[in-house]
Design an enzyme around this catalytic site. Sequence first.
Site, PDB file in Angstrom:
ATOM      1  N   THR A  73      40.051  37.351  41.854  1.00  0.00           N
ATOM      2  CA  THR A  73      40.646  37.029  40.556  1.00  0.00           C
ATOM      3  C   THR A  73      41.954  37.795  40.363  1.00  0.00           C
ATOM      4  O   THR A  73      42.961  37.228  39.919  1.00  0.00           O
ATOM      5  CB  THR A  73      39.648  37.350  39.419  1.00  0.00           C
ATOM      6  OG1 THR A  73      38.464  36.578  39.640  1.00  0.00           O
ATOM      7  CG2 THR A  73      40.224  37.024  38.057  1.00  0.00           C
ATOM      8  N   ASN A 156      33.495  25.975  45.412  1.00  0.00           N
ATOM      9  CA  ASN A 156      32.362  26.889  45.266  1.00  0.00           C
ATOM     10  C   ASN A 156      31.082  26.205  44.813  1.00  0.00           C
ATOM     11  O   ASN A 156      29.991  26.642  45.138  1.00  0.00           O
ATOM     12  CB  ASN A 156      32.712  28.032  44.297  1.00  0.00           C
ATOM     13  CG  ASN A 156      33.365  27.546  43.034  1.00  0.00           C
ATOM     14  OD1 ASN A 156      34.321  26.769  43.066  1.00  0.00           O
ATOM     15  ND2 ASN A 156      32.857  27.988  41.899  1.00  0.00           N
ATOM     16  N   SER A 203      37.759  37.114  48.910  1.00  0.00           N
ATOM     17  CA  SER A 203      36.956  38.062  48.139  1.00  0.00           C
ATOM     18  C   SER A 203      35.890  38.661  49.048  1.00  0.00           C
ATOM     19  O   SER A 203      35.168  37.931  49.734  1.00  0.00           O
ATOM     20  CB  SER A 203      36.298  37.334  46.967  1.00  0.00           C
ATOM     21  OG  SER A 203      35.479  38.220  46.252  1.00  0.00           O
ATOM     22  N   THR A 242      45.274  54.065  43.185  1.00  0.00           N
ATOM     23  CA  THR A 242      44.555  54.520  44.384  1.00  0.00           C
ATOM     24  C   THR A 242      43.585  53.434  44.819  1.00  0.00           C
ATOM     25  O   THR A 242      42.832  52.891  44.010  1.00  0.00           O
ATOM     26  CB  THR A 242      43.808  55.843  44.086  1.00  0.00           C
ATOM     27  OG1 THR A 242      44.778  56.805  43.686  1.00  0.00           O
ATOM     28  CG2 THR A 242      43.059  56.346  45.306  1.00  0.00           C
ATOM     29  N   CYS A 330      28.436  31.758  35.950  1.00  0.00           N
ATOM     30  CA  CYS A 330      29.244  32.039  34.758  1.00  0.00           C
ATOM     31  C   CYS A 330      29.153  33.522  34.433  1.00  0.00           C
ATOM     32  O   CYS A 330      28.080  34.114  34.535  1.00  0.00           O
ATOM     33  CB  CYS A 330      28.709  31.259  33.559  1.00  0.00           C
ATOM     34  SG  CYS A 330      29.154  29.540  33.576  1.00  0.00           S
TER      35      CYS A 330
END
Length: 386
Positions: A73, A156, A203, A242, A330
Amino acid sequence: MSTSRLYLDWNATAPLCEAARVALVDAMGMPGNPSSVHAEGRAARAALEKARRQVATLAGRESAAVVFTSGATEAANLVLTPDFRMGRSPLRIGHLYVSAIEHPAIREGGRFAPDRISEIPVLGSGQIDLDALAQLLRDHDAGAGLPMVAVMLANNETGILQPVDEVAALTKSAGGVLVVDAVQAAGKMDLAVAGDADFLIFSSHKIGGPKGVGVLVAKGEALMPVPLIRGGGQEKGHRSGTENFPAIVGFGAAAEDAVRALAARMEHMAHLRDQFEEGARRAAPDVIIHGAYGPRLANTSFFSLPGLKSETGQIAFDLEGIALSAGSACSSGRVGESHVLAAMGFDPALGALRLSVGPTTGEEEIARAVQAFARIAGRRRAKGAA
Ligand code: PLP
């Protein structure tokens, strides 16, 4: 009814793989900050750069163009912006074109104003309407800046593969920039088809790495988005702060694992998916398996049982001890209607469930899922007859 849990929701998140767990734990024991110049810092830097190479190999790209983020995201919000730099010069993107079936991470359009985002429709097959995209690009107002197209490689919810090579050809002939969301495709298919994408998004937690880390992979460093997060200049200034060091190292190990065993895993997962679908068809001949006759991911089965709502179906499987989902996970935990099903022209009230497997899922587990499916479908019929 068995009481042991069965996890068949790998598209929501994949369990941590062993290679990632070992790497993650090792990295948690390393004291250094990768930006420090002393030996501890250099050791952390070396581990971080190894992870960068591992993720670059997964993406088929040069490691120099890999920017670690807090997830897909954030990577999407970094790259979906009107403001780019080509070398030292600013470069303006005038409009974003996203498909109707994108994950919200892409669909929301990142840093573009809503009136600078247009939707590319999809066909009943669940694939992007290429003619509609060609028309949108012909109508693009070049005076406002270049067009950007952002599409997923694999959906997805349905697992349906998108014609990304053809999208790339259309985007390039319009002089545009192509972003491909490869989050669900990674570790489940050969990514060469996305070779012409300017930017790829991945991801960690979808491939067996830890949650909360992702990546933006560029073709090279010539064309880069203006940073979303500014500060200390980490990640060559493309993403300050970082680094989430242990998670990145775990992500790298998961990426290497995914590349190493890809062909065998694809075969194994497709076998399990087909086993489930054959069993489901035998138990309920009216089951609709979305995308069954087109290109799709080896691990995903997206199906509707007429008369069974998504929510009811998901709860029924959960009571059987089986975790699967009603489309995407969700954030609120509620079961929403599927925008993907709606974009494909189905009545979203039809409801659909997604079963997604992984490399460690076995045939006995799928047999158990088929038995549960048969019981749930049987109850539905009994209710309908009453
Ligand atoms: N893109 C797709 C296709 C996804 O399935 C997901 C997660 O469900 C994302 C993007 C967002 O990924 P992350 O959880 O890393 O932000």
